[in-house]
Scaffold this motif. Sequence first.
Motif, PDB file in Angstrom:
ATOM      1  N   PRO A  94       0.784  -1.245   0.000  1.00 14.68           N
ATOM      2  CA  PRO A  94       0.000   0.000   0.000  1.00 14.68           C
ATOM      3  C   PRO A  94       0.812   1.289   0.000  1.00 14.68           C
ATOM      4  O   PRO A  94       0.226   2.370  -0.068  1.00 14.68           O
ATOM      5  CB  PRO A  94      -0.814  -0.114   1.294  1.00 14.68           C
ATOM      6  CG  PRO A  94       0.030  -0.950   2.186  1.00 14.68           C
ATOM      7  CD  PRO A  94       0.782  -1.904   1.315  1.00 14.68           C
ATOM      8  N   LEU A  95       2.143   1.203   0.076  1.00  7.80           N
ATOM      9  CA  LEU A  95       2.959   2.418   0.164  1.00  7.80           C
ATOM     10  C   LEU A  95       3.689   2.754  -1.132  1.00  7.80           C
ATOM     11  O   LEU A  95       4.651   3.527  -1.122  1.00  7.80           O
ATOM     12  CB  LEU A  95       3.994   2.292   1.291  1.00  7.80           C
ATOM     13  CG  LEU A  95       3.469   2.222   2.721  1.00  7.80           C
ATOM     14  CD1 LEU A  95       4.635   2.232   3.711  1.00  7.80           C
ATOM     15  CD2 LEU A  95       2.503   3.353   3.026  1.00  7.80           C
ATOM     16  N   LEU A  96       3.249   2.232  -2.262  1.00  5.69           N
ATOM     17  CA  LEU A  96       3.970   2.448  -3.512  1.00  5.69           C
ATOM     18  C   LEU A  96       3.862   3.878  -4.039  1.00  5.69           C
ATOM     19  O   LEU A  96       4.521   4.224  -5.024  1.00  5.69           O
ATOM     20  CB  LEU A  96       3.482   1.463  -4.584  1.00  5.69           C
ATOM     21  CG  LEU A  96       3.869  -0.001  -4.367  1.00  5.69           C
ATOM     22  CD1 LEU A  96       3.357  -0.858  -5.521  1.00  5.69           C
ATOM     23  CD2 LEU A  96       5.377  -0.164  -4.206  1.00  5.69           C
ATOM     24  N   GLU A  97       3.050   4.703  -3.406  1.00  8.54           N
ATOM     25  CA  GLU A  97       2.952   6.111  -3.819  1.00  8.54           C
ATOM     26  C   GLU A  97       3.899   7.025  -3.044  1.00  8.54           C
ATOM     27  O   GLU A  97       4.010   8.204  -3.369  1.00  8.54           O
ATOM     28  CB  GLU A  97       1.517   6.625  -3.641  1.00  8.54           C
ATOM     29  CG  GLU A  97       0.520   6.077  -4.630  1.00  8.54           C
ATOM     30  CD  GLU A  97      -0.865   6.659  -4.441  1.00  8.54           C
ATOM     31  OE1 GLU A  97      -1.673   6.560  -5.364  1.00  8.54           O
ATOM     32  OE2 GLU A  97      -1.145   7.218  -3.353  1.00  8.54           O
ATOM     33  N   VAL A  98       4.560   6.511  -2.020  1.00 14.19           N
ATOM     34  CA  VAL A  98       5.378   7.363  -1.159  1.00 14.19           C
ATOM     35  C   VAL A  98       6.836   6.926  -1.218  1.00 14.19           C
ATOM     36  O   VAL A  98       7.150   5.780  -1.554  1.00 14.19           O
ATOM     37  CB  VAL A  98       4.884   7.325   0.303  1.00 14.19           C
ATOM     38  CG1 VAL A  98       3.431   7.744   0.383  1.00 14.19           C
ATOM     39  CG2 VAL A  98       5.056   5.942   0.903  1.00 14.19           C
ATOM     40  N   THR A  99       7.726   7.846  -0.892  1.00 19.83           N
ATOM     41  CA  THR A  99       9.155   7.568  -0.946  1.00 19.83           C
ATOM     42  C   THR A  99       9.693   7.208   0.439  1.00 19.83           C
ATOM     43  O   THR A  99       9.053   7.438   1.461  1.00 19.83           O
ATOM     44  CB  THR A  99       9.934   8.782  -1.469  1.00 19.83           C
ATOM     45  OG1 THR A  99       9.799   9.865  -0.529  1.00 19.83           O
ATOM     46  CG2 THR A  99       9.414   9.215  -2.838  1.00 19.83           C
ATOM     47  N   ARG A 100      10.917   6.701   0.424  1.00 20.30           N
ATOM     48  CA  ARG A 100      11.579   6.363   1.681  1.00 20.30           C
ATOM     49  C   ARG A 100      11.833   7.621   2.510  1.00 20.30           C
ATOM     50  O   ARG A 100      11.808   7.569   3.744  1.00 20.30           O
ATOM     51  CB  ARG A 100      12.892   5.635   1.368  1.00 20.30           C
ATOM     52  CG  ARG A 100      13.533   4.980   2.588  1.00 20.30           C
ATOM     53  CD  ARG A 100      14.701   4.092   2.172  1.00 20.30           C
ATOM     54  NE  ARG A 100      14.230   2.949   1.410  1.00 20.30           N
ATOM     55  CZ  ARG A 100      14.559   2.719   0.140  1.00 20.30           C
ATOM     56  NH1 ARG A 100      15.341   3.568  -0.496  1.00 20.30           N
ATOM     57  NH2 ARG A 100      14.112   1.650  -0.482  1.00 20.30           N
ATOM     58  N   GLN A 101      12.030   8.742   1.857  1.00 17.28           N
ATOM     59  CA  GLN A 101      12.210   9.997   2.584  1.00 17.28           C
ATOM     60  C   GLN A 101      10.957  10.353   3.377  1.00 17.28           C
ATOM     61  O   GLN A 101      11.043  10.854   4.504  1.00 17.28           O
ATOM     62  CB  GLN A 101      12.553  11.123   1.603  1.00 17.28           C
ATOM     63  CG  GLN A 101      12.793  12.475   2.270  1.00 17.28           C
ATOM     64  CD  GLN A 101      13.162  13.555   1.257  1.00 17.28           C
ATOM     65  OE1 GLN A 101      13.408  13.263   0.087  1.00 17.28           O
ATOM     66  NE2 GLN A 101      13.205  14.798   1.720  1.00 17.28           N
ATOM     67  N   GLN A 102       9.786  10.078   2.797  1.00 17.45           N
ATOM     68  CA  GLN A 102       8.527  10.376   3.494  1.00 17.45           C
ATOM     69  C   GLN A 102       8.320   9.470   4.697  1.00 17.45           C
ATOM     70  O   GLN A 102       7.838   9.919   5.740  1.00 17.45           O
ATOM     71  CB  GLN A 102       7.356  10.242   2.521  1.00 17.45           C
ATOM     72  CG  GLN A 102       7.294  11.335   1.470  1.00 17.45           C
ATOM     73  CD  GLN A 102       6.190  11.087   0.457  1.00 17.45           C
ATOM     74  OE1 GLN A 102       6.343  10.302  -0.473  1.00 17.45           O
ATOM     75  NE2 GLN A 102       5.057  11.735   0.651  1.00 17.45           N
ATOM     76  N   THR A 103       8.665   8.193   4.570  1.00 14.84           N
ATOM     77  CA  THR A 103       8.494   7.299   5.720  1.00 14.84           C
ATOM     78  C   THR A 103       9.467   7.677   6.838  1.00 14.84           C
ATOM     79  O   THR A 103       9.127   7.581   8.016  1.00 14.84           O
ATOM     80  CB  THR A 103       8.697   5.828   5.318  1.00 14.84           C
ATOM     81  OG1 THR A 103      10.045   5.610   4.882  1.00 14.84           O
ATOM     82  CG2 THR A 103       7.724   5.412   4.230  1.00 14.84           C
ATOM     83  N   ARG A 104      10.671   8.120   6.452  1.00 16.54           N
ATOM     84  CA  ARG A 104      11.633   8.551   7.460  1.00 16.54           C
ATOM     85  C   ARG A 104      11.110   9.771   8.213  1.00 16.54           C
ATOM     86  O   ARG A 104      11.184   9.834   9.449  1.00 16.54           O
ATOM     87  CB  ARG A 104      12.976   8.883   6.797  1.00 16.54           C
ATOM     88  CG  ARG A 104      14.064   9.279   7.801  1.00 16.54           C
ATOM     89  CD  ARG A 104      15.329   9.730   7.092  1.00 16.54           C
ATOM     90  NE  ARG A 104      15.797   8.726   6.156  1.00 16.54           N
ATOM     91  CZ  ARG A 104      15.863   8.895   4.845  1.00 16.54           C
ATOM     92  NH1 ARG A 104      15.468  10.060   4.304  1.00 16.54           N
ATOM     93  NH2 ARG A 104      16.303   7.947   4.059  1.00 16.54           N
ATOM     94  N   GLN A 105      10.549  10.725   7.470  1.00 18.19           N
ATOM     95  CA  GLN A 105      10.007  11.927   8.101  1.00 18.19           C
ATOM     96  C   GLN A 105       8.848  11.588   9.035  1.00 18.19           C
ATOM     97  O   GLN A 105       8.742  12.139  10.134  1.00 18.19           O
ATOM     98  CB  GLN A 105       9.534  12.907   7.027  1.00 18.19           C
ATOM     99  CG  GLN A 105       8.999  14.224   7.580  1.00 18.19           C
ATOM    100  CD  GLN A 105       8.583  15.179   6.474  1.00 18.19           C
ATOM    101  OE1 GLN A 105       8.863  14.943   5.287  1.00 18.19           O
ATOM    102  NE2 GLN A 105       7.919  16.263   6.840  1.00 18.19           N
ATOM    103  N   PHE A 106       7.987  10.664   8.608  1.00 15.23           N
ATOM    104  CA  PHE A 106       6.855  10.261   9.444  1.00 15.23           C
ATOM    105  C   PHE A 106       7.348   9.652  10.758  1.00 15.23           C
ATOM    106  O   PHE A 106       6.839   9.982  11.841  1.00 15.23           O
ATOM    107  CB  PHE A 106       5.989   9.249   8.694  1.00 15.23           C
ATOM    108  CG  PHE A 106       4.789   8.768   9.473  1.00 15.23           C
ATOM    109  CD1 PHE A 106       3.592   9.471   9.440  1.00 15.23           C
ATOM    110  CD2 PHE A 106       4.860   7.608  10.232  1.00 15.23           C
ATOM    111  CE1 PHE A 106       2.490   9.025  10.160  1.00 15.23           C
ATOM    112  CE2 PHE A 106       3.764   7.155  10.954  1.00 15.23           C
ATOM    113  CZ  PHE A 106       2.573   7.873  10.914  1.00 15.23           C
ATOM    114  N   CYS A 107       8.335   8.771  10.666  1.00 13.79           N
ATOM    115  CA  CYS A 107       8.869   8.142  11.878  1.00 13.79           C
ATOM    116  C   CYS A 107       9.506   9.166  12.807  1.00 13.79           C
ATOM    117  O   CYS A 107       9.352   9.093  14.037  1.00 13.79           O
ATOM    118  CB  CYS A 107       9.888   7.062  11.501  1.00 13.79           C
ATOM    119  SG  CYS A 107       9.173   5.594  10.711  1.00 13.79           S
TER     120      CYS A 107
END
Length: 257
Positions: free
Chosen positions: A168-181
């Motif tokens: 389900p996360l194919l629309e977002v980048t690794r940079q976005q997941t890092r920022q969320f965390c």
Amino acid sequence: MSSRPDWTVFHAQLHRCLKQRQLVSQEQRLLIAVSGGQDSVCLARLLRDLQSRWQWHLGIAHCDHRWRSDSQRNASFVKQLATTWQLPYYQQTALEIPTSEATARHWRYQCLTKIAQQQEFSAVLTAHTASDRAETLLFNLVRGSGADGLQALTWQRWLAPGIALIRPLLEVTRQQTRQFCQEHHLPIWEDVTNQDLTYSRNRIRQELIPYLKTHLNPQAELNLAQTAELLQADVDYLEAQASQILASLCQSPRLLE
């Protein structure tokens, strides 16, 4: 959209994606594959936050390849996350250490399928991102793959009858997941093997994509992921057309003469 203090644009994006693409349904039993890294922790937290809206039954699964000396502590870290979030935890530990990335991936999906079957989950969710999709496209491109290989990492496929693999996360980048965390102060397990440049995927991630973004196009990562999405649409169309032609030929055997 929500009065909950933890509702963010990221939550809304995932909620909308799940609905529009019809990836999951209300009250579904979903098994989340969690390595402990930023992407999978991000996904698990997002799904837990959305759980009350969808009435899901969630569980967390971790596969210990025993590749690293700290793999047991890694597993304990993920188990603690599941305990903190009050989610069921399931673990599989390799009896024999996988000899390659491909072997490890095959074993991991076997384990996730087995857990899903035993615990009656109808879907396994992994935290592959647009960044992973871009890396996979480049990896397969230099190996000479055709369209099927270049459009790898699709939104969903079947692991076994009745058990879907969903990304389900194919629309977002690794940079976005890092920022969320970072914004949610989520603990992350750092896998040191991700820095090992003897692995081709790590070299693509650490050297090639940053070079493309710096010297050619800052949006290279997202554009590559979009190319994979377009290739998937092409492959789906061609397969549908081929199926229709085959069905027509089977209904009119004289056309085969």
